[in-house]
Write an enzyme that holds these catalytic residues in place. Structure first.
Site, PDB file in Angstrom:
ATOM      1  N   ASP A  33      38.663  46.157  46.364  1.00 38.93           N
ATOM      2  CA  ASP A  33      38.907  46.897  45.120  1.00 38.93           C
ATOM      3  C   ASP A  33      39.546  48.246  45.438  1.00 38.93           C
ATOM      4  O   ASP A  33      39.284  48.840  46.481  1.00 38.93           O
ATOM      5  CB  ASP A  33      37.597  47.111  44.348  1.00 38.93           C
ATOM      6  CG  ASP A  33      37.827  47.320  42.857  1.00 38.93           C
ATOM      7  OD1 ASP A  33      37.524  46.389  42.078  1.00 38.93           O
ATOM      8  OD2 ASP A  33      38.326  48.403  42.473  1.00 38.93           O
ATOM      9  N   ASP A  59      44.408  49.045  47.669  1.00 39.49           N
ATOM     10  CA  ASP A  59      45.281  48.941  46.504  1.00 39.49           C
ATOM     11  C   ASP A  59      46.114  47.675  46.682  1.00 39.49           C
ATOM     12  O   ASP A  59      46.867  47.558  47.655  1.00 39.49           O
ATOM     13  CB  ASP A  59      46.184  50.185  46.447  1.00 39.49           C
ATOM     14  CG  ASP A  59      47.076  50.213  45.209  1.00 39.49           C
ATOM     15  OD1 ASP A  59      47.332  49.134  44.626  1.00 39.49           O
ATOM     16  OD2 ASP A  59      47.522  51.309  44.839  1.00 39.49           O
ATOM     17  N   VAL A  60      45.987  46.748  45.745  1.00 41.13           N
ATOM     18  CA  VAL A  60      46.692  45.463  45.891  1.00 41.13           C
ATOM     19  C   VAL A  60      48.212  45.614  45.920  1.00 41.13           C
ATOM     20  O   VAL A  60      48.917  44.696  46.320  1.00 41.13           O
ATOM     21  CB  VAL A  60      46.307  44.439  44.785  1.00 41.13           C
ATOM     22  CG1 VAL A  60      44.867  43.992  44.918  1.00 41.13           C
ATOM     23  CG2 VAL A  60      46.625  44.969  43.394  1.00 41.13           C
ATOM     24  N   SER A 138      45.736  36.169  31.513  1.00 39.75           N
ATOM     25  CA  SER A 138      45.283  36.774  30.253  1.00 39.75           C
ATOM     26  C   SER A 138      45.755  35.922  29.085  1.00 39.75           C
ATOM     27  O   SER A 138      46.843  35.329  29.144  1.00 39.75           O
ATOM     28  CB  SER A 138      45.864  38.187  30.104  1.00 39.75           C
ATOM     29  OG  SER A 138      45.641  38.660  28.786  1.00 39.75           O
ATOM     30  N   TYR A 151      52.121  44.341  30.036  1.00 43.08           N
ATOM     31  CA  TYR A 151      50.907  43.631  30.471  1.00 43.08           C
ATOM     32  C   TYR A 151      51.081  42.125  30.282  1.00 43.08           C
ATOM     33  O   TYR A 151      50.832  41.332  31.202  1.00 43.08           O
ATOM     34  CB  TYR A 151      49.719  44.150  29.656  1.00 43.08           C
ATOM     35  CG  TYR A 151      48.397  43.517  30.013  1.00 43.08           C
ATOM     36  CD1 TYR A 151      47.682  43.927  31.141  1.00 43.08           C
ATOM     37  CD2 TYR A 151      47.857  42.494  29.219  1.00 43.08           C
ATOM     38  CE1 TYR A 151      46.472  43.335  31.469  1.00 43.08           C
ATOM     39  CE2 TYR A 151      46.647  41.904  29.543  1.00 43.08           C
ATOM     40  CZ  TYR A 151      45.961  42.333  30.657  1.00 43.08           C
ATOM     41  OH  TYR A 151      44.761  41.742  30.987  1.00 43.08           O
ATOM     42  N   LYS A 155      51.308  39.092  33.174  1.00 42.18           N
ATOM     43  CA  LYS A 155      50.368  37.959  33.199  1.00 42.18           C
ATOM     44  C   LYS A 155      51.102  36.628  33.022  1.00 42.18           C
ATOM     45  O   LYS A 155      50.674  35.600  33.551  1.00 42.18           O
ATOM     46  CB  LYS A 155      49.295  38.151  32.128  1.00 42.18           C
ATOM     47  CG  LYS A 155      48.397  39.368  32.366  1.00 42.18           C
ATOM     48  CD  LYS A 155      47.575  39.230  33.641  1.00 42.18           C
ATOM     49  CE  LYS A 155      46.480  40.281  33.733  1.00 42.18           C
ATOM     50  NZ  LYS A 155      45.597  40.064  34.896  1.00 42.18           N
ATOM     51  N   THR A 186      33.652  43.691  29.489  1.00 43.04           N
ATOM     52  CA  THR A 186      33.712  44.292  30.827  1.00 43.04           C
ATOM     53  C   THR A 186      34.022  45.777  30.642  1.00 43.04           C
ATOM     54  O   THR A 186      34.419  46.201  29.545  1.00 43.04           O
ATOM     55  CB  THR A 186      34.849  43.673  31.666  1.00 43.04           C
ATOM     56  OG1 THR A 186      36.102  43.996  31.028  1.00 43.04           O
ATOM     57  CG2 THR A 186      34.719  42.163  31.803  1.00 43.04           C
TER      58      THR A 186
HETATM   59  P1  NAD Z   1      37.531  45.752  35.123  1.00 37.06           P
HETATM   60  O1  NAD Z   1      38.281  47.018  34.843  1.00 37.06           O
HETATM   61  O2  NAD Z   1      36.069  45.718  34.923  1.00 37.06           O
HETATM   62  O3  NAD Z   1      37.861  45.247  36.615  1.00 37.06           O
HETATM   63  C1  NAD Z   1      39.147  45.356  37.176  1.00 37.06           C
HETATM   64  C2  NAD Z   1      39.002  45.826  38.606  1.00 37.06           C
HETATM   65  O4  NAD Z   1      40.314  45.857  39.196  1.00 37.06           O
HETATM   66  C3  NAD Z   1      38.442  47.258  38.737  1.00 37.06           C
HETATM   67  O5  NAD Z   1      37.341  47.271  39.625  1.00 37.06           O
HETATM   68  C4  NAD Z   1      39.611  48.060  39.290  1.00 37.06           C
HETATM   69  O6  NAD Z   1      39.204  49.114  40.157  1.00 37.06           O
HETATM   70  C5  NAD Z   1      40.380  46.988  40.039  1.00 37.06           C
HETATM   71  N1  NAD Z   1      41.765  47.381  40.257  1.00 37.06           N
HETATM   72  C6  NAD Z   1      42.622  47.940  39.355  1.00 37.06           C
HETATM   73  N2  NAD Z   1      43.780  48.224  39.949  1.00 37.06           N
HETATM   74  C7  NAD Z   1      43.675  47.837  41.241  1.00 37.06           C
HETATM   75  C8  NAD Z   1      44.541  47.895  42.362  1.00 37.06           C
HETATM   76  N3  NAD Z   1      45.777  48.432  42.260  1.00 37.06           N
HETATM   77  N4  NAD Z   1      44.108  47.412  43.549  1.00 37.06           N
HETATM   78  C9  NAD Z   1      42.863  46.882  43.678  1.00 37.06           C
HETATM   79  N5  NAD Z   1      41.982  46.831  42.646  1.00 37.06           N
HETATM   80  C10 NAD Z   1      42.392  47.309  41.441  1.00 37.06           C
HETATM   81  O7  NAD Z   1      38.240  44.663  34.200  1.00 37.06           O
HETATM   82  P2  NAD Z   1      37.992  43.102  33.907  1.00 37.06           P
HETATM   83  O8  NAD Z   1      37.957  42.974  32.443  1.00 37.06           O
HETATM   84  O9  NAD Z   1      36.907  42.525  34.749  1.00 37.06           O
HETATM   85  O10 NAD Z   1      39.414  42.546  34.373  1.00 37.06           O
HETATM   86  C11 NAD Z   1      39.574  41.571  35.383  1.00 37.06           C
HETATM   87  C12 NAD Z   1      40.872  40.831  35.122  1.00 37.06           C
HETATM   88  O11 NAD Z   1      40.793  40.148  33.868  1.00 37.06           O
HETATM   89  C13 NAD Z   1      42.090  41.745  35.024  1.00 37.06           C
HETATM   90  O12 NAD Z   1      43.169  41.160  35.728  1.00 37.06           O
HETATM   91  C14 NAD Z   1      42.374  41.783  33.540  1.00 37.06           C
HETATM   92  O13 NAD Z   1      43.745  42.030  33.281  1.00 37.06           O
HETATM   93  C15 NAD Z   1      41.949  40.397  33.109  1.00 37.06           C
HETATM   94  N6  NAD Z   1      41.632  40.244  31.682  1.00 37.06           N
HETATM   95  C16 NAD Z   1      40.510  40.763  31.139  1.00 37.06           C
HETATM   96  C17 NAD Z   1      40.207  40.507  29.797  1.00 37.06           C
HETATM   97  C18 NAD Z   1      38.943  40.993  29.143  1.00 37.06           C
HETATM   98  O14 NAD Z   1      38.668  40.579  28.019  1.00 37.06           O
HETATM   99  N7  NAD Z   1      38.135  41.823  29.791  1.00 37.06           N
HETATM  100  C19 NAD Z   1      41.093  39.764  29.006  1.00 37.06           C
HETATM  101  C20 NAD Z   1      42.233  39.267  29.599  1.00 37.06           C
HETATM  102  C21 NAD Z   1      42.491  39.497  30.932  1.00 37.06           C
END
Ligand code: NAD
Length: 247
Positions: A33, A59-60, A138, A151, A155, A186
């Site tokens: 992360d 950082d990814v 997403s 975004y 995706k 989340t």
């Molecule tokens: P979250 O913010 O709880 O978790 C995302 C994590 O990614 C965080 O810990 C953050 O530090 C990490 N991150 C961000 N940028 C980064 C980088 N450059 N390098 C490494 N780590 C990085 O959010 P979540 O809701 O658990 O999201 C997880 C995935 O699900 C994401 O890809 C998000 O786009 C996708 N998503 C979430 C939802 C939702 O309803 N929550 C809906 C559609 C898609």
């Protein structure tokens, strides 16, 4: 069978839930992360549950850092044969106001970051003749999202990456699928609600046929299945976990 799993974005939300699910399934887990403290906290929690785990701040979008991270995983846990890409960055802007730097950062994290992780993990999977890649995409890639063009485009790229890698690596025992979540509670979703980008929870729930939002555990359960031997005939798929919000 115990395998080595890397979870990007494993420090929060559905990535964190996924780390615990994979740990419960007996796998060794690398929590990667951007937030190093969060990665270490999740790794500590996993170890407290008896799971072999490492936390890695990375950082990814940084290729060298990612290459070093996968090398660390290989030396500390072994070759990676399960990869889950959950690291993600949300973006919101009317299209005509969208700044090029915001477009590029969202594409860099969500799409290019996923590319780096996949390209670094596949060689170990080829050596093993077995692999599971599960990308978190997403629902915005399925139905489009106003004021979220960058975004949704990032995706959509993840969905196409899934299909291409699935066909390329199917003969090598590697399956590649993606899960497009919608309405999962989340920290990311709470941030969007706090910023007024998403409506309050009750209003969101009213638009979900099942009548409530999902949790990270709902996503993790599907990741767990897709990472298993039993899911070996499923590849190239986009498998919604969304309470019926997107049919
Ligand atoms: P979250 O913010 O709880 O978790 C995302 C994590 O990614 C965080 O810990 C953050 O530090 C990490 N991150 C961000 N940028 C980064 C980088 N450059 N390098 C490494 N780590 C990085 O959010 P979540 O809701 O658990 O999201 C997880 C995935 O699900 C994401 O890809 C998000 O786009 C996708 N998503 C979430 C939802 C939702 O309803 N929550 C809906 C559609 C898609």
């Amino acid at each position: 069978m115990s395998r080595v799993a890397v979870v990007t974005g494993g420090g929060s939300g559905m990535g964190e839930s996924t780390c615990h699910e994979l740990g419960r399934r007996g796998h060794k887990v690398a929590v990667l992360d951007l937030d190093e403290a969060a990665a270490q906290r999740v790794a500590d929690d996993l170890r407290a549950d008896g799971v072999t785990a490492v936390g890695i701040g990375a950082d990814v979008t940084d290729r060298q850092v990612m290459a070093d991270s996968f090398a660390t995983v290989r030396s500390e846990l072994g070759p990676t044969t399960i990869l889950v890409t959950s690291a993600g960055l949300f973006g919101f802007s009317p299209f005509v106001d969208l700044r090029i730097e915001d477009w590029e950062r969202v594409i860099a994290v969500n799409l290019t970051g996923t590319f780096h992780a996949c390209q670094l993990a596949v060689p170990d999977m080829l050596d093993a003749g077995w692999g599971r890649i599960i990308m978190i995409s997403s629902s915005s890639a399925q139905r489009g999202s106003p004021e979220m063009a960058h975004y949704a485009a990032s995706k959509g790229g993840v969905v196409s990456l899934t299909r291409s890698l699935a066909r390329e690596y199917a003969p090598h025992g590697i399956t590649v699928n993606n899960i497009p979540p919608s309405g999962i509670e989340t920290p990311m979703q709470h941030q969007q609600q706090a910023a007024g980008i998403l409506p309050p929870t009750e209003q969101m729930a009213a638009n979900i046929p099942i009548g409530h939002l999902g949790t990270g555990d709902d996503i993790a359960a599907m990741v767990g299945f897709l990472s298993s031997d039993e899911a070996g005939f499923i590849t190239g798929q986009t498998i919604g976990v969304n309470g019926g919000a997107v049919m």
